[in-house]
Design an enzyme around this catalytic site. Structure first.
Site, PDB file in Angstrom:
ATOM      1  N   TYR A 137      -8.903   2.490  -6.270  1.00 16.16           N
ATOM      2  CA  TYR A 137      -7.966   3.575  -6.514  1.00 16.16           C
ATOM      3  C   TYR A 137      -7.676   3.904  -7.978  1.00 16.16           C
ATOM      4  CZ  TYR A 137      -6.982   2.729  -1.582  1.00 16.16           C
ATOM      5  OH  TYR A 137      -7.097   2.560  -0.240  1.00 16.16           O
TER       6      TYR A 137
ATOM      7  N   SER B 148      -6.193  -2.546   1.604  1.00 17.08           N
ATOM      8  CA  SER B 148      -6.502  -2.022   0.276  1.00 17.08           C
ATOM      9  C   SER B 148      -6.798  -3.112  -0.729  1.00 17.08           C
ATOM     10  CB  SER B 148      -5.367  -1.120  -0.252  1.00 17.08           C
ATOM     11  OG  SER B 148      -5.299   0.073   0.484  1.00 17.08           O
TER      12      SER B 148
ATOM     13  N   GLU C 273       0.819  -1.210   0.000  1.00 14.23           N
ATOM     14  CA  GLU C 273       0.000   0.000   0.000  1.00 14.23           C
ATOM     15  C   GLU C 273       0.860   1.270   0.000  1.00 14.23           C
ATOM     16  OE1 GLU C 273      -3.728  -0.486   2.536  1.00 14.23           O
ATOM     17  OE2 GLU C 273      -2.425  -2.030   3.373  1.00 14.23           O
TER      18      GLU C 273
ATOM     19  N   GLU D 111     -14.343  -5.822   9.047  1.00 17.45           N
ATOM     20  CA  GLU D 111     -13.021  -5.556   9.620  1.00 17.45           C
ATOM     21  C   GLU D 111     -12.932  -4.142  10.168  1.00 17.45           C
ATOM     22  OE1 GLU D 111     -10.412  -6.369   6.378  1.00 17.45           O
ATOM     23  OE2 GLU D 111     -10.599  -4.371   5.510  1.00 17.45           O
TER      24      GLU D 111
ATOM     25  N   ASN E   5     -10.187  -0.985  10.250  1.00 13.20           N
ATOM     26  CA  ASN E   5      -8.964  -0.448   9.653  1.00 13.20           C
ATOM     27  C   ASN E   5      -8.424   0.638  10.581  1.00 13.20           C
ATOM     28  OD1 ASN E   5      -8.848  -1.500   6.608  1.00 13.20           O
ATOM     29  ND2 ASN E   5     -10.978  -1.169   7.195  1.00 13.20           N
TER      30      ASN E   5
ATOM     31  N   ASP F 161     -15.780  -1.579   8.774  1.00 13.58           N
ATOM     32  CA  ASP F 161     -16.468  -2.002   7.558  1.00 13.58           C
ATOM     33  C   ASP F 161     -17.440  -3.145   7.848  1.00 13.58           C
ATOM     34  OD1 ASP F 161     -14.731  -0.184   6.458  1.00 13.58           O
ATOM     35  OD2 ASP F 161     -13.459  -1.687   5.484  1.00 13.58           O
TER      36      ASP F 161
ATOM     37  N   GLY G 222      -7.449   4.991   4.752  1.00 13.36           N
ATOM     38  CA  GLY G 222      -6.941   5.915   3.752  1.00 13.36           C
ATOM     39  C   GLY G 222      -7.357   7.354   4.026  1.00 13.36           C
TER      40      GLY G 222
ATOM     41  N   ARG H  53     -11.676   3.027  10.774  1.00 10.51           N
ATOM     42  CA  ARG H  53     -12.858   2.876   9.922  1.00 10.51           C
ATOM     43  C   ARG H  53     -13.319   1.439  10.075  1.00 10.51           C
ATOM     44  NH1 ARG H  53     -10.999   2.579   4.844  1.00 10.51           N
ATOM     45  NH2 ARG H  53     -11.644   0.406   4.718  1.00 10.51           N
TER      46      ARG H  53
END
Length: 362
Positions: free
Chosen positions: A260, A191, A17, A315, A317, A301, A321, A299
């Site tokens: 991305y 990612s 990443e 998960e 994070n 999810d 990002g 974050r």
């Protein structure tokens, strides 16, 4: 006017990443108030060498893989830079800073390793501590923590790289527990790097080998038809959550290219959920953050089953990002906390956590 707070922003790193980190760091540094903060830029190359100075980001951008740079990447002005070498080499040291902001994603940045370095050096830093970062990075340990906290997770199987020597037995074990489609993931990466959606035995074998290229531990998860719901978390002991958002991927699922490169994925904030669903997402996000002993930010999810309406925790994070298209800041913006003020809060939380750490020096 009070003296500016010195923020050491660290970016790049040795994970898959690397390029995402560069774009995240550019956004962070561009939004730190120059009247409040003095920025020290620290770049880590893919070879593990550290670079210090205003030109560090431009130098790593120039060396980055163009095929992996997010579509939101922009030109960065060059400037002076000096090499610090690798950690542990003679003369290597962190420059003086009031707070470190590690805008690093993946192994050797988001997994507790560099957080341990900051702890040993006595530097306050943004984000989760060593244990939470390690558990949040490792999908197998994370799922074990979620299960212990009685949080809803989909069935999954752990496979170790050396077990692939008996590939047929591994496949039989997976197929006895789960049914196609499945998602095959390296345990320690983000990612969607190295992740495959597989629909049959042949694709499973390919997916296992692909994941094994990135990690010695592989997580195989039950696949479902689901909406991808995300929510942002902020806080130390007292946790706040944003309004949730939804990802509609450009491809069949939200892989690295869809996130991305392709540019066709949609982010919907707020997500079209009922009040009951929003409350459930927010409650589960707080519990998930606390289950790994999170601090600062994360974050979280979720997968919302399209057929059953069941909400599954996917998960956490711990360093999401921060690129211009990333959901973490977007969801806080929609919740009334703009990007620059969000960065202020994260820095305040880092200083507060350091002050309350309670370490006894002997």
């Amino acid at each position: 006017m009070s003296k500016p707070i010195t923020i050491a922003v660290i970016f790049g790193g040795q994970s898959g990443e690397h390029e995402v980190s560069l774009v995240s760091a550019h956004a962070v540094m561009s939004n730190l108030d120059p009247d409040r903060y003095h920025i020290e830029a620290l770049g880590i190359g893919k070879d593990g060498r550290w670079w210090h100075g205003p030109g560090a980001l431009a130098m790593l951008m120039a060396a980055a893989d163009p095929a992996r740079l997010p579509a939101s990447a922009t030109m960065v002005a060059p400037g002076p830079v000096r090499e610090l070498g690798r950690v542990g080499e003679p003369g290597w040291s962190l420059p003086p800073a009031d707070v470190i902001f590690p805008v690093l994603h993946g192994p050797y940045g988001e997994d507790g390793t560099i957080q341990g370095l900051f702890e040993l050096a006595g530097h306050p830093y943004v984000g989760c501590g060593v244990a939470a970062s390690a558990v949040g990075m490792d999908k197998a340990f994370m799922k074990a923590a979620f299960a212990a906290a009685d949080l809803p997770i989909l069935p999954w199987v752990l496979v170790r790289r050396h077990e692939l020597a008996a590939l047929e037995m591994v496949c039989e074990r997976i197929e006895a527990t789960l049914h196609f489609p499945l998602f095959v993931k390296p345990a320690n990466l983000g990612s969607s790097v190295g992740v495959s959606k597989v629909r049959d035995r042949a694709e499973l074998i390919t997916g296992l080998h692909e994941a094994a290229r990135h990690d010695r531990r592989i997580v195989v998860e039950q696949g479902i038809s689901a909406r991808e719901i995300e929510i942002s978390v902020l806080g130390n002991e007292h946790v706040e959550v944003s309004i949730p958002g939804e990802i509609i991927p450009a491809g069949e699922w939200y892989d690295y290219h869809a996130k991305y490169i392709a540019g066709g994925s949609q982010t919907i904030v707020p997500a079209a959920l009922t009040e009951m669903q929003i409350a459930q997402v927010q409650t589960l996000a707080k519990r998930a953050f606390q289950a790994i002993d999170g601090a600062g930010l994360a974050r979280v999810d979720f997968l919302l089953d399209r057929e059953q309406g069941t909400l599954w925790l996917n998960e956490v994070n711990t360093m999401p990002g921060f690129t211009p298209i990333s959901m973490y800041a977007k969801m806080w913006e929609a919740s009334g906390l703009p990007y620059p003020q969000l960065l202020d809060r994260l820095i305040e939380l880092a200083l507060a956590r350091s002050a309350r750490a309670g370490y006894v020096k002997v």
